[in-house]
Scaffold this motif. Structure first.
Motif, PDB file in Angstrom:
ATOM      1  N   ASN A  29       0.656  -1.207   0.008  1.00  0.00           N
ATOM      2  CA  ASN A  29       0.000   0.332   0.210  1.00  0.00           C
ATOM      3  C   ASN A  29       0.682   1.139  -0.059  1.00  0.00           C
ATOM      4  OD1 ASN A  29      -2.754  -1.584   0.637  1.00  0.00           O
ATOM      5  ND2 ASN A  29      -1.121  -2.273   1.700  1.00  0.00           N
ATOM      6  N   ARG A  30       0.239   2.105  -0.459  1.00  0.00           N
ATOM      7  CA  ARG A  30       1.048   3.480  -0.342  1.00  0.00           C
ATOM      8  C   ARG A  30       0.384   4.209   1.345  1.00  0.00           C
ATOM      9  NH1 ARG A  30       0.396   6.109  -6.678  1.00  0.00           N
ATOM     10  NH2 ARG A  30       1.906   4.963  -7.616  1.00  0.00           N
ATOM     11  N   LEU A  31      -1.052   4.563   1.166  1.00  0.00           N
ATOM     12  CA  LEU A  31      -1.403   4.359   2.356  1.00  0.00           C
ATOM     13  C   LEU A  31      -1.765   4.234   3.247  1.00  0.00           C
ATOM     14  CD1 LEU A  31      -1.738   7.425   4.439  1.00  0.00           C
ATOM     15  CD2 LEU A  31      -3.655   7.272   2.905  1.00  0.00           C
ATOM     16  N   SER A  32      -1.534   3.526   4.678  1.00  0.00           N
ATOM     17  CA  SER A  32      -1.905   2.382   5.548  1.00  0.00           C
ATOM     18  C   SER A  32      -2.887   3.035   6.475  1.00  0.00           C
ATOM     19  CB  SER A  32      -1.194   1.159   5.098  1.00  0.00           C
ATOM     20  OG  SER A  32      -1.161   0.572   6.670  1.00  0.00           O
ATOM     21  N   TRP A  33      -3.837   3.028   6.758  1.00  0.00           N
ATOM     22  CA  TRP A  33      -4.279   2.870   7.678  1.00  0.00           C
ATOM     23  C   TRP A  33      -4.814   2.082   9.096  1.00  0.00           C
ATOM     24  CZ3 TRP A  33      -9.222   6.436   8.976  1.00  0.00           C
ATOM     25  CH2 TRP A  33      -9.761   6.753  10.513  1.00  0.00           C
ATOM     26  N   ASN A  34      -4.306   1.713   9.763  1.00  0.00           N
ATOM     27  CA  ASN A  34      -4.648   0.701  10.017  1.00  0.00           C
ATOM     28  C   ASN A  34      -5.383   0.902  12.167  1.00  0.00           C
ATOM     29  OD1 ASN A  34      -3.497  -1.794   9.321  1.00  0.00           O
ATOM     30  ND2 ASN A  34      -1.342  -0.422  10.076  1.00  0.00           N
ATOM     31  N   ILE A  35      -6.501   1.304  11.813  1.00  0.00           N
ATOM     32  CA  ILE A  35      -7.505   1.510  13.580  1.00  0.00           C
ATOM     33  C   ILE A  35      -6.622   1.970  14.714  1.00  0.00           C
ATOM     34  CG2 ILE A  35     -10.051   3.145  14.367  1.00  0.00           C
ATOM     35  CD1 ILE A  35     -10.953   2.331  11.702  1.00  0.00           C
ATOM     36  N   ILE A  36      -6.713  -0.088  14.940  1.00  0.00           N
ATOM     37  CA  ILE A  36      -6.724  -0.541  15.685  1.00  0.00           C
ATOM     38  C   ILE A  36      -5.056  -1.684  15.578  1.00  0.00           C
ATOM     39  CG2 ILE A  36      -7.251  -2.396  17.494  1.00  0.00           C
ATOM     40  CD1 ILE A  36     -10.164  -1.619  17.611  1.00  0.00           C
ATOM     41  N   ALA A  37      -5.143  -2.527  14.260  1.00  0.00           N
ATOM     42  CA  ALA A  37      -3.795  -3.367  13.918  1.00  0.00           C
ATOM     43  C   ALA A  37      -4.092  -3.348  13.155  1.00  0.00           C
ATOM     44  CB  ALA A  37      -3.705  -4.371  15.135  1.00  0.00           C
ATOM     45  N   GLY A  38      -2.772  -3.548  12.217  1.00  0.00           N
ATOM     46  CA  GLY A  38      -3.118  -4.467  10.757  1.00  0.00           C
ATOM     47  C   GLY A  38      -2.546  -5.002  10.461  1.00  0.00           C
ATOM     48  N   TYR A  39      -2.353  -6.121   9.227  1.00  0.00           N
ATOM     49  CA  TYR A  39      -1.523  -6.821   8.804  1.00  0.00           C
ATOM     50  C   TYR A  39      -1.459  -6.986   7.369  1.00  0.00           C
ATOM     51  CZ  TYR A  39       0.944 -11.269   7.385  1.00  0.00           C
ATOM     52  OH  TYR A  39       1.982 -12.484   6.568  1.00  0.00           O
ATOM     53  N   ASN A  40      -0.335  -6.435   6.406  1.00  0.00           N
ATOM     54  CA  ASN A  40       0.195  -6.310   5.190  1.00  0.00           C
ATOM     55  C   ASN A  40       0.834  -6.572   4.482  1.00  0.00           C
ATOM     56  OD1 ASN A  40      -2.583  -3.796   4.894  1.00  0.00           O
ATOM     57  ND2 ASN A  40      -1.669  -3.216   6.640  1.00  0.00           N
ATOM     58  N   GLY A  41       0.743  -6.640   3.502  1.00  0.00           N
ATOM     59  CA  GLY A  41       2.251  -7.135   2.448  1.00  0.00           C
ATOM     60  C   GLY A  41       3.401  -6.613   2.700  1.00  0.00           C
ATOM     61  N   GLY A  42       2.925  -5.207   2.463  1.00  0.00           N
ATOM     62  CA  GLY A  42       4.329  -4.065   2.674  1.00  0.00           C
ATOM     63  C   GLY A  42       4.070  -2.386   2.453  1.00  0.00           C
ATOM     64  N   LEU A  43       4.706  -2.034   2.506  1.00  0.00           N
ATOM     65  CA  LEU A  43       4.293  -0.346   1.867  1.00  0.00           C
ATOM     66  C   LEU A  43       5.290   0.759   1.421  1.00  0.00           C
ATOM     67  CD1 LEU A  43       2.377   2.142   3.374  1.00  0.00           C
ATOM     68  CD2 LEU A  43       4.467   2.368   4.658  1.00  0.00           C
ATOM     69  N   GLU A  44       4.753   1.895   0.393  1.00  0.00           N
ATOM     70  CA  GLU A  44       5.496   2.643  -0.541  1.00  0.00           C
ATOM     71  C   GLU A  44       5.042   3.579  -0.338  1.00  0.00           C
ATOM     72  OE1 GLU A  44       5.705   0.888  -4.270  1.00  0.00           O
ATOM     73  OE2 GLU A  44       7.035  -0.675  -3.879  1.00  0.00           O
ATOM     74  N   GLY A  45       5.078   4.154   1.115  1.00  0.00           N
ATOM     75  CA  GLY A  45       4.544   5.318   1.373  1.00  0.00           C
ATOM     76  C   GLY A  45       4.655   5.751   2.767  1.00  0.00           C
ATOM     77  N   VAL A  46       3.497   6.014   3.487  1.00  0.00           N
ATOM     78  CA  VAL A  46       2.696   5.702   4.564  1.00  0.00           C
ATOM     79  C   VAL A  46       1.749   5.512   6.108  1.00  0.00           C
ATOM     80  CG1 VAL A  46       2.328   7.901   6.896  1.00  0.00           C
ATOM     81  CG2 VAL A  46       3.567   8.709   4.591  1.00  0.00           C
ATOM     82  N   GLU A  47       2.330   4.725   6.779  1.00  0.00           N
ATOM     83  CA  GLU A  47       1.386   3.811   7.501  1.00  0.00           C
ATOM     84  C   GLU A  47       0.742   4.621   9.185  1.00  0.00           C
ATOM     85  OE1 GLU A  47       0.847  -0.916   7.289  1.00  0.00           O
ATOM     86  OE2 GLU A  47       2.250  -0.476   8.367  1.00  0.00           O
ATOM     87  N   PHE A  48      -0.090   4.085   9.686  1.00  0.00           N
ATOM     88  CA  PHE A  48      -0.844   4.934  10.644  1.00  0.00           C
ATOM     89  C   PHE A  48      -1.214   3.666  11.313  1.00  0.00           C
ATOM     90  CE2 PHE A  48      -0.403   8.886   7.918  1.00  0.00           C
ATOM     91  CZ  PHE A  48      -0.068   9.905   8.587  1.00  0.00           C
ATOM     92  N   GLY A  49      -0.969   3.733  12.820  1.00  0.00           N
ATOM     93  CA  GLY A  49      -1.713   2.447  13.580  1.00  0.00           C
ATOM     94  C   GLY A  49      -1.865   3.028  14.843  1.00  0.00           C
ATOM     95  N   GLY A  50      -3.269   2.812  15.416  1.00  0.00           N
ATOM     96  CA  GLY A  50      -3.119   3.025  16.411  1.00  0.00           C
ATOM     97  C   GLY A  50      -3.014   2.243  17.978  1.00  0.00           C
ATOM     98  N   LEU A  51      -2.585   1.158  17.381  1.00  0.00           N
ATOM     99  CA  LEU A  51      -1.578   0.275  18.199  1.00  0.00           C
ATOM    100  C   LEU A  51      -0.754  -0.411  17.872  1.00  0.00           C
ATOM    101  CD1 LEU A  51      -4.104  -1.896  20.311  1.00  0.00           C
ATOM    102  CD2 LEU A  51      -2.756  -0.142  21.273  1.00  0.00           C
ATOM    103  N   LEU A  52      -0.865  -1.148  16.190  1.00  0.00           N
ATOM    104  CA  LEU A  52       0.265  -1.866  15.985  1.00  0.00           C
ATOM    105  C   LEU A  52       0.143  -1.876  14.493  1.00  0.00           C
ATOM    106  CD1 LEU A  52       2.567  -4.468  16.532  1.00  0.00           C
ATOM    107  CD2 LEU A  52       0.625  -5.765  16.354  1.00  0.00           C
ATOM    108  N   ASN A  53       1.265  -1.954  13.485  1.00  0.00           N
ATOM    109  CA  ASN A  53       1.273  -2.116  12.243  1.00  0.00           C
ATOM    110  C   ASN A  53       2.323  -3.816  12.158  1.00  0.00           C
ATOM    111  OD1 ASN A  53       0.513   0.550  10.981  1.00  0.00           O
ATOM    112  ND2 ASN A  53       1.786   1.766  12.289  1.00  0.00           N
TER     113      ASN A  53
END
Length: 226
Positions: A29-53
């Motif tokens: 993802n380019r923009l990733s927002w995990n409200i509580i926690a998220g599991y993603n393949g990868g990041l090419e940009g910015v990621e925000f997580g309430g608890l865990l990325n």
């Protein structure tokens, strides 16, 4: 959308309650927002997580988390978390955490680690480690280790500064400064300690201690209170 496994954005509540659904672990993802926690393949940009990325593979960009960031692949950019950053691949980044930063790879790393308690780096680090309690570099460090209590590394080309003790298992070049004791297998520079300096092999330039200096061979000066 670039292709089926590259998305411009994603939103996750808790895995697998996500806009990418059960495919989240495969998607970059380019923009990733995990409200509580998220599991993603990868990041090419910015990621925000309430608890865990959590990223299965590489992170290129920046991660911000209230509790922790975990990356299974390479890290390029910056990581900020309230408690920890934990990485399994090569790291070329700024890492800032409330408690600890840990890089598990045996590949060389570059950048800066800043933690409220401890930084652990299994391989060489070119850059700096700053911690409230302890810094550990499993191989060598080219740069600075600064901590409130202790710094440990295999060898260092740069500066070790600690409130209590610095330990270099191999050679130390430039400066070791500690409130209590400095230990180096070979010292090519300045050792300054409130109590004692030990250089197991040759000591160059200067040893300055409140109590005692010990070295097998000195090419410089020694000043001690005792």
């Amino acid at each position: 959308i670039r292709d089926s496994f590259h998305r411009n954005w994603q939103v996750t509540l808790l895995p697998p309650l996500a806009s990418n659904g059960i495919l989240s672990g495969l998607v970059v993802n380019r923009l990733s927002w995990n409200i509580i926690a998220g599991y993603n393949g990868g990041l090419e940009g910015v990621e925000f997580g309430g608890l865990l990325n959590v990223l299965r593979k590489d992170m290129h960009g920046a991660q911000f988390s209230g509790f922790g960031n975990v990356v299974g692949g390479q890290v390029d950019g910056a990581q900020f978390s309230g408690f920890f950053n934990h990485n399994l691949g090569q790291v070329n980044a700024l890492q800032a955490a409330g408690f600890y930063n840990y890089n598990n790879t045996l590949m060389p790393n570059t950048g800066v680690q800043m933690a409220g308690f401890i930084n652990l780096n299994r391989s060489t680090l070119t850059g700096a480690q700053g911690a409230g309690f302890m810094n550990i570099a499993g191989a060598g460090t080219e740069g600075v280790q600064a901590s409130g209590f202790m710094n440990i590394c295999e060898q260092i080309s740069g500066v070790q500064a600690a409130g209590f003790m610095n330990i270099s298992g191999g050679s130390s070049t430039l400066v070791q400064a500690a409130g209590f004791m400095n230990v180096a297998e070979r010292m090519e520079g300045l050792q300054a300690a409130g109590f004692m300096n030990i250089a197991g092999g040759r000591s160059g330039l200067m040893q300055v201690a409140g109590f005692m200096n010990i070295t097998d061979e000195s090419d410089g000066g020694q000043i001690a209170g005792f």
